[in-house]
Write an enzyme that holds these catalytic residues in place. Structure first.
Site, PDB file in Angstrom:
ATOM      1  N   CYS A  80      32.586  41.871  45.287  1.00  0.00           N
ATOM      2  CA  CYS A  80      33.564  42.681  44.287  1.00  0.00           C
ATOM      3  C   CYS A  80      33.241  44.271  44.299  1.00  0.00           C
ATOM      4  O   CYS A  80      32.041  44.534  43.941  1.00  0.00           O
ATOM      5  CB  CYS A  80      33.215  42.012  42.648  1.00  0.00           C
ATOM      6  SG  CYS A  80      34.126  43.017  41.530  1.00  0.00           S
ATOM      7  N   GLY A  81      34.097  44.983  44.666  1.00  0.00           N
ATOM      8  CA  GLY A  81      33.749  46.584  45.009  1.00  0.00           C
ATOM      9  C   GLY A  81      33.415  47.282  43.865  1.00  0.00           C
ATOM     10  O   GLY A  81      32.635  47.706  43.538  1.00  0.00           O
ATOM     11  N   HIS A 172      41.901  38.763  51.912  1.00  0.00           N
ATOM     12  CA  HIS A 172      43.056  39.681  51.165  1.00  0.00           C
ATOM     13  C   HIS A 172      44.085  39.501  52.215  1.00  0.00           C
ATOM     14  O   HIS A 172      43.999  39.435  53.453  1.00  0.00           O
ATOM     15  CB  HIS A 172      42.624  41.008  51.399  1.00  0.00           C
ATOM     16  CG  HIS A 172      41.386  41.451  50.341  1.00  0.00           C
ATOM     17  ND1 HIS A 172      41.640  41.771  49.163  1.00  0.00           N
ATOM     18  CD2 HIS A 172      40.068  41.271  50.757  1.00  0.00           C
ATOM     19  CE1 HIS A 172      40.461  42.056  48.556  1.00  0.00           C
ATOM     20  NE2 HIS A 172      39.528  41.457  49.282  1.00  0.00           N
ATOM     21  N   THR A 232      37.386  45.812  47.025  1.00  0.00           N
ATOM     22  CA  THR A 232      37.648  45.074  48.146  1.00  0.00           C
ATOM     23  C   THR A 232      39.072  45.224  48.750  1.00  0.00           C
ATOM     24  O   THR A 232      39.389  45.291  49.886  1.00  0.00           O
ATOM     25  CB  THR A 232      37.187  43.640  48.276  1.00  0.00           C
ATOM     26  OG1 THR A 232      37.726  42.984  46.784  1.00  0.00           O
ATOM     27  CG2 THR A 232      35.651  43.679  47.910  1.00  0.00           C
ATOM     28  N   GLY A 233      40.034  45.007  47.632  1.00  0.00           N
ATOM     29  CA  GLY A 233      41.583  45.338  48.177  1.00  0.00           C
ATOM     30  C   GLY A 233      41.655  46.582  48.649  1.00  0.00           C
ATOM     31  O   GLY A 233      42.431  46.679  49.601  1.00  0.00           O
TER      32      GLY A 233
HETATM   33  N1  LIG Z   1      38.972  38.439  42.783  1.00  0.00           N
HETATM   34  C1  LIG Z   1      38.248  38.691  43.835  1.00  0.00           C
HETATM   35  C2  LIG Z   1      36.839  39.182  43.272  1.00  0.00           C
HETATM   36  C3  LIG Z   1      36.997  40.519  42.705  1.00  0.00           C
HETATM   37  C4  LIG Z   1      37.176  41.442  43.625  1.00  0.00           C
HETATM   38  C5  LIG Z   1      37.671  42.842  42.863  1.00  0.00           C
HETATM   39  N2  LIG Z   1      37.705  42.883  41.615  1.00  0.00           N
HETATM   40  C6  LIG Z   1      36.903  44.178  43.602  1.00  0.00           C
HETATM   41  O1  LIG Z   1      36.515  45.022  43.031  1.00  0.00           O
HETATM   42  O2  LIG Z   1      36.557  44.080  44.474  1.00  0.00           O
HETATM   43  C7  LIG Z   1      38.182  37.197  44.727  1.00  0.00           C
HETATM   44  O3  LIG Z   1      38.145  36.340  44.014  1.00  0.00           O
HETATM   45  O4  LIG Z   1      37.895  37.529  45.787  1.00  0.00           O
END
Ligand SMILES: N[C@H](CCC[C@H](N)C(=O)O)C(=O)O
Length: 291
Positions: A80-81, A172, A232-233
């Site tokens: 989670c970034g 992703h 991460t996105g």
């Molecule tokens: N929903 C994501 C985790 C949180 C990622 C996101 N909140 C970030 O900041 O990278 C997953 O299940 O892979």
């Protein structure tokens, strides 16, 4: 449920990175159990605190600390970034660490974090080495015969999208689109998230190239729905846009909640770097349902 003495409650701190908000819990003592149930309960807005999920601090034998992250549906995220930037700030502000550099173990490996301070010595954000992107479909995972998907045609309910699949430790799917504000994410997002091609589900990003160093994006997160930001996105979008020749290696990624600076160092380490803010909003005690 937890095995804490429920009359003490669970101390927590609410933090957000560009509006991607999580509940942070210091569980270095490893008291808490059933973290998935706790995530669902605490993330709920009416009977709980309200958040995109929870982030639990645990000890690590291979890094300075360990991060466990759970989406609001109780599913565990491998990375989670926005969360790791806020967790580093949480660790420093709780006086558990005093250096500007620290390492945090995640389910997608150990990440190097550098805290960013303002003139008054307060932590305002962090720069994170997010590691190398993974492009092999078998590792993301995507169930298909092609080795990887770069602008690959993917048909969903009679509409064909050009998709790029990238893992930043979590999966992703990046879709470039000319008018992302017009997309109906609550309808479209779950259809990608739970598609049979994605055995571990998937986070889906919709990105609009503004110029060679700027991208706008929206995200439908696995396990949390549309969030205001996804670190991460944003990294996955930057990697996809660089791979497809749409942008330079350092890009500003604008999300609903604000902007991140993403750099992909393709010339030496191959690592992706993310820089962005981290903010504390409030602290309190949470009394679990068993209370
Ligand atoms: N929903 C994501 C985790 C949180 C990622 C996101 N909140 C970030 O900041 O990278 C997953 O299940 O892979």
């Amino acid at each position: 449920m937890t095995n804490l003495v429920s009359n003490q409650g669970i101390p927590f701190t609410k933090m957000e990175g560009l509006g991607n908000d999580y509940i942070y819990i210091n569980d270095l003592a490893e008291n808490l159990s059933n973290l998935a149930d706790l995530a669902v309960e605490m993330s709920e807005r009416h009977y709980g605190i309200g958040s995109d999920g929870i982030i639990v601090l645990r000890p690590s034998s291979i890094a300075d600390f360990k991060m466990r992250m759970f989406n609001l549906d109780g599913s565990e995220g491998k990375m989670c970034g926005n969360g790791i930037r806020c967790l580093a700030k949480f660790i420093y502000d709780q006086h558990l660490w005093s250096d500007k550099h620290l390492t945090i173990e995640t389910l997608s490996g150990v990440k190097q974090v550098e805290l960013i301070f303002n003139q008054s010595g307060q932590v305002t954000g962090a720069r994170v080495n997010m590691g190398q992107p993974i492009l092999e479909n078998s590792l993301i995972p995507v169930q298909t015969k092609e080795a990887n998907w770069l602008q690959h045609p993917f048909t969903l309910e009679n509409t064909t999208y050009q998709v790029t699949a990238v893992s930043m430790g979590n999966p992703h799917l990046v879709i470039f689109h000319p008018e992302i504000t017009k997309l109906d994410l609550p309808t479209l997002g779950p259809k990608f998230e739970h598609h049979e091609r994605f055995p571990e589900q998937i986070n889906t990003e919709f990105a609009e190239i503004i110029r060679s160093n700027e991208i706008n994006m929206r995200v439908w997160e696995r396990g949390s729905g549309e969030t205001l930001a996804c670190g991460t996105g944003a990294c996955a979008v930057a990697v996809a846009s660089i791979l497809n020749g749409f942008t330079d290696n350092t890009v500003t990624v604008n999300l609903l909640g604000g902007s991140l600076i993403i750099t992909w160092d393709t010339s030496t380490s191959g690592d992706v770097y993310m820089e962005g803010p981290a903010r504390t909003r409030f602290s309190g005690s949470y009394y679990p349902n068993t209370h």
